[in-house]
Scaffold this motif. Structure first.
Motif: not given
Length: 335
Positions: A153-160
């Motif tokens: 979820g963090i990965t998507v929210l931080t745009e990779l």
């Protein structure tokens, strides 16, 4: 096996530019859990990786519950189920509160659920007296899978973000090693373990393990500075990819020498880790070959993906080799 598969599919997400194929987490879009036809192949690839995460979570939970019932009886199983129910309720409450105040809903839900799982693991180990080694490893797998969902979820929210993506891969690789350790211990009796090899061989093996760890970490940094970001609009970490590729290769060659030394020693003395040392050398040679090929061929996506999967298998083989340094004994102490 599922942990290796999820590394392969995660690599496919990144190497095909599908990292933001689903723009939300856990939903694929703000309105849909699954990808829509307009999202094309990228949405399907990204959602496929998420689906395997769900399967992995279900398998990890099933293995843990079966093990708890066998090792600790109804008391351990009941405790785990109560924590599971409480964790879901607490996570939902946290998610509702997060939504009300404008915070990322699923991240808050996952964080609370992860905390409850950790507390459940501590409680379970406190009341389980039989096969605590296997119970510990099974809990580590479950905690790791839940943590991976949180990091996803963090990965998507931080745009990779390159560093988050790299951490995501390393965490998956660690899970592969933990499950490899679980399989090894599952086929050995409970009780004290003694050193089954000369102490010098054990020291050399641990130095080799450090070499493998350095290779993996440098490989992650190298990939993070390379062209395969997961989405064409994502900016990389800004490091010099050429320099990092050399810093990745040199420890690889040094570790190859260490593994050859281990194999020669194990073969000469017919030591317990011999077969897995052979497997480790074979995987490392193939891994180096793939690395050289991809570096000289402009980093073709398929070769990079194979390199990622081989890294996890190499790390798992190193884990088994380390565990083969000891064997179950009747009493404490080294042989």
């Amino acid at each position: 096996m599922l942990n290796v598969v999820i590394i392969a599919t995660g690599g496919a997400v990144r190497l095909t530019g599908s990292g933001l194929g689903c723009s939300e987490w856990p939903l694929c879009t703000p309105e849909s859990l699954t990808p829509t036809p307009e999202m094309g192949i990228h949405g399907i690839i990204e959602f496929g990786n998420r689906t395997i995460t769900g399967v992995l979570l279900a398998v990890a939970l099933a293995v843990l519950l079966i093990l708890l019932h066998g090792a600790g009886g109804r008391r351990s199983l009941g405790s785990a189920l109560r924590f599971a129910a409480g964790g879901i309720v607490a996570g939902v409450v946290a998610g509702v509160i997060a939504y009300a105040v404008g915070l990322p809903t699923f991240v808050c839900f996952s964080a609370v659920l992860l905390l409850v799982v950790v507390l459940a693991a501590a409680r379970s180990l406190n009341i389980t007296s039989h096969r605590r080694d296997l119970v510990t490893l099974a809990w580590l797998v479950l905690v790791g899978v839940v943590a991976q969902a949180f990091v996803g979820g963090i990965t998507v929210l931080t745009e990779l973000n390159a560093f988050i993506v790299g951490f995501h891969y390393v965490a998956s690789l660690v899970l592969v090693c933990v499950t490899a350790a679980f399989l090894v211990r599952m086929y050995e009796p409970e009780g004290p373990r003694g050193l089954a090899v000369p102490r010098g061989f054990a020291i050399l093996t641990h130095v080799t393990t450090l070499g493998i760890a350095i290779i993996v970490l440098m490989g992650v940094l190298t990939t993070a500075s390379g062209p395969h970001s997961g989405d064409e609009d994502v900016v990389r970490d800004g490091f010099d990819a050429t320099l990092l590729s050399h810093l990745h290769a040199w420890p690889g060659y040094a570790t190859l020498v260490l593994v050859i030394a281990l194999l020669g020693w194990a073969a000469a003395r017919r030591l317990r880790p011999l077969r897995w040392t052979i497997a480790l050398l074979a995987l490392l040679l193939v891994q180096i070959g793939v690395g050289i090929y991809q570096a000289r061929s402009g980093l073709p996506p398929l070769a990079v993906g194979v390199h990622m999967v081989l890294a996890s298998l190499t790390a798992a083989s190193m884990t088994v080799t380390v565990l083969r340094l000891k064997r179950p004994v009747a009493g404490s102490g080294a042989e």
